[in-house]
Design a protein around this motif. Structure first.
Motif, PDB file in Angstrom:
ATOM      1  N   CYS A 171      50.491  19.926 -11.911  1.00 44.06           N
ATOM      2  CA  CYS A 171      50.870  21.264 -11.498  1.00 44.06           C
ATOM      3  C   CYS A 171      49.790  22.267 -11.860  1.00 44.06           C
ATOM      4  O   CYS A 171      48.988  22.041 -12.765  1.00 44.06           O
ATOM      5  CB  CYS A 171      52.213  21.666 -12.097  1.00 44.06           C
ATOM      6  SG  CYS A 171      52.284  21.621 -13.881  1.00 44.06           S
ATOM      7  N   ASP A 172      49.716  23.332 -11.120  1.00 41.35           N
ATOM      8  CA  ASP A 172      48.775  24.434 -11.328  1.00 41.35           C
ATOM      9  C   ASP A 172      49.566  25.707 -11.524  1.00 41.35           C
ATOM     10  O   ASP A 172      50.612  25.891 -10.898  1.00 41.35           O
ATOM     11  CB  ASP A 172      47.857  24.614 -10.116  1.00 41.35           C
ATOM     12  CG  ASP A 172      46.973  23.413  -9.874  1.00 41.35           C
ATOM     13  OD1 ASP A 172      46.454  22.862 -10.850  1.00 41.35           O
ATOM     14  OD2 ASP A 172      46.821  23.023  -8.697  1.00 41.35           O
ATOM     15  N   CYS A 173      49.043  26.601 -12.381  1.00 40.76           N
ATOM     16  CA  CYS A 173      49.792  27.818 -12.708  1.00 40.76           C
ATOM     17  C   CYS A 173      48.911  29.057 -12.669  1.00 40.76           C
ATOM     18  O   CYS A 173      47.706  28.987 -12.871  1.00 40.76           O
ATOM     19  CB  CYS A 173      50.420  27.707 -14.099  1.00 40.76           C
ATOM     20  SG  CYS A 173      51.438  26.240 -14.301  1.00 40.76           S
ATOM     21  N   ARG A 174      49.513  30.175 -12.407  1.00 38.80           N
ATOM     22  CA  ARG A 174      48.857  31.486 -12.414  1.00 38.80           C
ATOM     23  C   ARG A 174      49.823  32.509 -13.016  1.00 38.80           C
ATOM     24  O   ARG A 174      51.036  32.318 -12.970  1.00 38.80           O
ATOM     25  CB  ARG A 174      48.532  31.988 -10.998  1.00 38.80           C
ATOM     26  CG  ARG A 174      47.777  31.033 -10.133  1.00 38.80           C
ATOM     27  CD  ARG A 174      46.301  30.939 -10.528  1.00 38.80           C
ATOM     28  NE  ARG A 174      45.602  30.210  -9.497  1.00 38.80           N
ATOM     29  CZ  ARG A 174      45.628  28.888  -9.385  1.00 38.80           C
ATOM     30  NH1 ARG A 174      46.333  28.180 -10.235  1.00 38.80           N
ATOM     31  NH2 ARG A 174      44.952  28.288  -8.410  1.00 38.80           N
ATOM     32  N   GLN A 175      49.222  33.606 -13.511  1.00 39.81           N
ATOM     33  CA  GLN A 175      50.036  34.748 -13.884  1.00 39.81           C
ATOM     34  C   GLN A 175      49.321  36.000 -13.411  1.00 39.81           C
ATOM     35  O   GLN A 175      48.148  36.216 -13.718  1.00 39.81           O
ATOM     36  CB  GLN A 175      50.292  34.823 -15.388  1.00 39.81           C
ATOM     37  CG  GLN A 175      51.293  35.898 -15.765  1.00 39.81           C
ATOM     38  CD  GLN A 175      51.664  35.844 -17.228  1.00 39.81           C
ATOM     39  OE1 GLN A 175      50.816  35.594 -18.079  1.00 39.81           O
ATOM     40  NE2 GLN A 175      52.922  36.077 -17.527  1.00 39.81           N
ATOM     41  N   ILE A 176      49.964  36.783 -12.616  1.00 36.86           N
ATOM     42  CA  ILE A 176      49.414  38.025 -12.076  1.00 36.86           C
ATOM     43  C   ILE A 176      50.051  39.184 -12.835  1.00 36.86           C
ATOM     44  O   ILE A 176      51.273  39.345 -12.822  1.00 36.86           O
ATOM     45  CB  ILE A 176      49.711  38.154 -10.574  1.00 36.86           C
ATOM     46  CG1 ILE A 176      49.120  36.953  -9.822  1.00 36.86           C
ATOM     47  CG2 ILE A 176      49.162  39.460 -10.014  1.00 36.86           C
ATOM     48  CD1 ILE A 176      49.512  36.900  -8.362  1.00 36.86           C
ATOM     49  N   ILE A 177      49.208  39.978 -13.518  1.00 37.14           N
ATOM     50  CA  ILE A 177      49.698  41.096 -14.320  1.00 37.14           C
ATOM     51  C   ILE A 177      49.522  42.391 -13.544  1.00 37.14           C
ATOM     52  O   ILE A 177      48.416  42.768 -13.168  1.00 37.14           O
ATOM     53  CB  ILE A 177      48.956  41.191 -15.665  1.00 37.14           C
ATOM     54  CG1 ILE A 177      49.018  39.858 -16.410  1.00 37.14           C
ATOM     55  CG2 ILE A 177      49.545  42.322 -16.507  1.00 37.14           C
ATOM     56  CD1 ILE A 177      50.392  39.431 -16.807  1.00 37.14           C
ATOM     57  N   LEU A 178      50.611  43.052 -13.263  1.00 37.88           N
ATOM     58  CA  LEU A 178      50.584  44.366 -12.640  1.00 37.88           C
ATOM     59  C   LEU A 178      51.098  45.394 -13.642  1.00 37.88           C
ATOM     60  O   LEU A 178      51.642  45.038 -14.683  1.00 37.88           O
ATOM     61  CB  LEU A 178      51.459  44.379 -11.383  1.00 37.88           C
ATOM     62  CG  LEU A 178      51.117  43.359 -10.295  1.00 37.88           C
ATOM     63  CD1 LEU A 178      52.149  43.412  -9.189  1.00 37.88           C
ATOM     64  CD2 LEU A 178      49.716  43.602  -9.753  1.00 37.88           C
ATOM     65  N   GLU A 179      50.939  46.664 -13.321  1.00 42.38           N
ATOM     66  CA  GLU A 179      51.406  47.712 -14.230  1.00 42.38           C
ATOM     67  C   GLU A 179      52.919  47.694 -14.374  1.00 42.38           C
ATOM     68  O   GLU A 179      53.462  47.952 -15.440  1.00 42.38           O
ATOM     69  CB  GLU A 179      50.939  49.077 -13.719  1.00 42.38           C
ATOM     70  CG  GLU A 179      51.360  50.242 -14.620  1.00 42.38           C
ATOM     71  CD  GLU A 179      50.831  51.567 -14.115  1.00 42.38           C
ATOM     72  OE1 GLU A 179      51.416  52.590 -14.498  1.00 42.38           O
ATOM     73  OE2 GLU A 179      49.845  51.574 -13.351  1.00 42.38           O
ATOM     74  N   HIS A 180      53.579  47.348 -13.294  1.00 38.88           N
ATOM     75  CA  HIS A 180      55.029  47.459 -13.283  1.00 38.88           C
ATOM     76  C   HIS A 180      55.752  46.123 -13.278  1.00 38.88           C
ATOM     77  O   HIS A 180      56.975  46.089 -13.252  1.00 38.88           O
ATOM     78  CB  HIS A 180      55.477  48.275 -12.065  1.00 38.88           C
ATOM     79  CG  HIS A 180      54.943  47.740 -10.779  1.00 38.88           C
ATOM     80  ND1 HIS A 180      53.621  47.799 -10.454  1.00 38.88           N
ATOM     81  CD2 HIS A 180      55.560  47.130  -9.756  1.00 38.88           C
ATOM     82  CE1 HIS A 180      53.440  47.253  -9.265  1.00 38.88           C
ATOM     83  NE2 HIS A 180      54.598  46.826  -8.823  1.00 38.88           N
TER      84      HIS A 180
END
Length: 366
Positions: A344-353
């Motif tokens: 498996c591959d993973c990501r995390q996208i951090i936004l302000e909200h």
């Protein structure tokens, strides 16, 4: 690897078809989650961000689509129960069995589970798989701008021949659709193998009044998707008594199954979100709309998304994020994942909200 069940005569089904996301934050960042995380495990590839009017290369372009009429199998309608009396369909895939497929994809996170002395599993092989790219309401009754749809569209393959729902809506939970717009897909539950023809059943109705007897039949019957189905997406129009549905699909060679899980957390304010997947099919990347809606609180998206991806190719995910009342264009984000047999591959996208966590699990169908 032995399948749970097969039905050789299904190869004959082809014969009967002939009858009948700017200023969100000062430091928008990307982070990869550590492998020790219980839910997310493997590092992945980079992603890019662009303003809404500076569209990235993965934008799905409008193009002319050739549509041909689908051949509906004779005596395959559900409302008059003809399909249940069709002895040929009963023989090849037990159409009277209305149970949903319970098979889960085979998953080995560690390739050495196959052979401890090998880095790559050589036991499991890729397969031809069917990918349904879209369902569109092509025609509605005259003088009707939108309709409430319910019912089901499901595939039966040689894996277990039970119903693998693409759409499954009850009369109490219809979807409102305009002519020319997409019909939200609720499945499939697992990848659709296409080493033999696939039967696609449909029974979709238009809700009109308080009683079911007042409803209109949109489409009803079954079509046979043959082994000659091209690898480039093609569109077939299923014509019915009170409208038509366009189904766009392809037979993907050397394919593996990508299961996409999306968790949205740390939500500071509500925002709109659309999610699309682009996969390589027939020489170009083609888009599949997975989700379009409003996020108001931390949640996991309502379902896991299952996509057929050609082995070794890249699957791109496009996020379009907007905030109600914002003076800025929507934010677009892109991630890419390379298809593999295991892991498996993973990501995390951090936004302000908000924070968007992704996990793509690679599997093979039996």
């Amino acid at each position: 690897m032995t399948r749970r069940s097969t039905y050789g005569p299904f190869l004959m089904a082809r014969n009967i078809a002939l009858h009948g996301q700017t200023n969100w934050s000062k430091s928008t960042q990307t982070s990869h989650l550590p492998c020790g995380n219980a839910f997310f495990c493997t590092l992945g590839e980079q992603f890019a961000a662009t303003k809404g009017k500076n569209r990235g290369k993965m934008r799905k372009e409008t193009k002319k689509v050739n549509v041909r009429s689908a051949f509906i199998i004779d005596n395959s309608t559900h409302r008059d129960e003809s399909i249940y009396r069709n002895s040929f369909l009963q023989k090849i895939c037990s159409v009277t069995n209305r149970n949903e497929t319970q098979l889960e994809p085979m998953m080995l996170l560690d390739p050495t589970d196959c052979f401890p002395d090998r880095e790559r599993c050589v036991v499991h092989s890729v397969r031809y798989m069917m990918q349904i790219f879209s369902l569109k309401l092509a025609k509605v009754p005259v003088n009707t701008s939108s309709v409430q749809l319910y019912g089901c569209i499901a595939a039966r393959d040689c894996l277990d021949s039970l119903l693998n729902y693409i759409v499954n809506r009850s009369r109490d939970d219809p979807i409102t659709v305009h002519q020319g717009s997409l019909i939200e897909m609720t499945g499939p539950k697992r990848g659709i193998t296409m080493t033999s023809p696939v039967l696609v059943e449909f029974d979709m109705r238009i809700r009109k009044g308080e009683q079911e007897e007042d409803d209109l039949q949109l489409i009803d019957g079954a079509i046979d998707c043959e082994l000659t189905t091209p690898s480039r997406p093609s569109t077939n129009r299923i014509n019915g008594d009170c409208g038509a549905v366009d189904i766009t699909l392809a037979r993907v060679p050397g394919a593996v199954e990508a299961t996409i899980d999306v968790i949205i957390s740390k939500v500071q304010s509500g925002f709109s979100l659309s999610l699309s997947s682009f996969v390589f099919a027939g020489g170009s990347h083609e888009g599949i709309e997975l989700f379009c809606g409003t996020i108001g609180e931390s949640c996991g998206l309502t379902r896991r998304y299952v996509i057929a991806v050609q082995m070794g190719s890249w699957m791109h995910l496009k996020f379009n994020v907007g905030q109600k009342g914002s003076e800025y264009d929507d934010l677009e984000r892109y991630c890419r994942f390379k298809a593999d047999i295991h892991g498996c591959d993973c990501r995390q996208i951090i936004l302000e909200h908000a924070s968007i966590s992704l996990k793509v699990t690679w599997l093979i169908v039996r």
